[in-house]
Design a protein around this motif. Structure first.
Motif: not given
Length: 401
Positions: A314-321
């Motif tokens: 659903q969501d991905q960012w630098n270092g997490g999701f």
């Protein structure tokens, strides 16, 4: 893209210092109406086993058990009396309300302090010799907060013990934080100071992104960001917050009529009201199958009753999701399901909702909760989780029973 960084940069500058909080959020507090307006005169205390918190409770504990309300202060202030009139009013109606920060404390707080409050209340309820022994309803917990404290409330709203969330003149700061909205599964209410409230755009943006089907209330009273917390008994915000908590935590449907329907009590007042998926008895998902559902007279089938699991990021960012897994029954009804997830190297699960997990990395299993295991043929449910690392490359398989 949100406008939040600029909005909240100004807000933080206005409210973080405690002395500035008092000036910016309504001036000198009105004389405290000791006891509040409820049937149980209330005040506050501290506990050596819950450092840096302020505990508002009825002075004489009633025979009825006290639901739990944990509170984050405006500006994330560590002064537990920042919204003292407001919290005393809530407590006088038969609640245990615990604020972050010691009375007249200094500094700032964190969301973990809200979790500490819940942990402490649960422990005191079960500790023989405690004044709260068997006096607290640990099955009814509200997490709430004002302004920066509302962000603290969002951060712990996925705690499985939480029954409802209250957001007071607050909203998430960045799009990267929207996973906190997607993981909401329990009713939520917003109480905001109208268009002149600096947090109004943030709160309304969050409102538009709530999960489909989530019971939600939005009330705006055109008083600006400071609200009415410092007025006697917390003013209008204190009155409506108490009614909401009486409905959600005590099952008081008379109080609930202030929030539900086109002719709701607040709909006929100075409040501007919006509603989503509200009925008087919508509550939270049952923790046991409804009593009208008879228990199986024969053992449920075992083996590989059909179900499918579809994994999506659903969501991905630098270092997490944040990921979601949709579970769908096949041509046979299910009494339970179990999903096996194989995570890529370096990925791990940090929190999970609507399921019971075993393991955090590599190959993990997630079983149904008590309220979402029974699926009719073709019916679907879902669970979600927040993880570290990359969410791509995860595989999912399902076994039903």
């Amino acid at each position: 893209m949100r406008r939040r960084a600029k909005i909240y940069a100004g807000l933080a500058a206005a409210i973080v210092p405690v002395t500035s909080v008092i000036m910016a959020l309504g001036g000198t507090p009105a004389s405290a109406a000791i006891g509040g307006s409820g049937p149980y005169p209330a005040d506050y205390e501290t506990s050596a086993t819950l450092a840096n918190h302020t505990i508002f409770r009825p002075q004489t504990l009633p025979s009825e058990r006290l639901p739990i309300v944990v509170w984050g202060n405006g500006g994330c202030s560590a002064n537990g009396l920042s919204q003292g009139n407001f919290l005393r009013e809530i407590a006088s109606h038969g609640f245990l309300a615990i604020a972050n920060g010691a009375p007249n404390g200094s500094g700032s707080t964190t969301s973990q302090m809200l979790t500490q409050s819940i942990d402490w209340a649960v422990a005191e309820n079960s500790r023989q010799g405690s004044k709260y022994y068997n006096k607290i309803d640990t099955s009814k917990v509200a997490v709430a907060g004002f302004s920066c404290g509302g962000l603290e409330a969002y951060a712990v709203s996925n705690d499985p013990r939480v029954t409802t969330t209250g957001i007071f003149s607050s909203g998430l700061l960045n799009d990267a934080d929207d996973y906190q909205l997607r993981r909401l599964t329990k009713p939520i209410a917003y109480f905001v100071g109208g268009p002149s409230d600096i947090a109004y755009p943030n709160a309304m943006d969050d409102w538009g992104k709530l999960p489909a089907g989530l019971p939600a209330f939005m009330g705006n009273l055109n008083v600006g960001h400071g609200g009415t917390y410092d007025q006697a008994n917390g003013g209008e915000f204190g009155r409506e917050a108490t009614l909401y908590l009486k409905w959600r935590l005590k099952g008081d449907t008379t109080a609930g009529r202030n929030f539900v329907g086109a002719d709701c009590g607040l709909c006929r007042s100075q409040w501007s009201v919006q509603q989503k998926n509200l009925t008087l008895d919508d509550g939270t998902p049952p923790t046991t199958p409804p009593p009208t559902t008879p228990p199986p007279t024969t053992p449920p089938p075992t083996g590989t009753t059909g179900c499918t699991a579809v994994y999506s990021v659903q969501d991905q960012w630098n270092g997490g999701f944040v990921a979601n897994v949709s579970v769908t029954a096949g041509t046979t009804a299910l009494t339970g399901w179990r999903v096996t997830l194989t995570l890529p190297s370096g990925a791990s699960v940090s929190s999970l909702w609507n399921g019971v997990s075993s393991g955090t990395s590599g190959t993990i299993t997630v079983a149904n909760q008590s309220y979402n295991g029974r699926l009719a043929a073709g019916q679907a449910t879902s669970f979600g989780f927040q993880g570290t690392g990359s969410g791509s490359g995860t595989t999912a398989s399902c076994i039903g029973s």
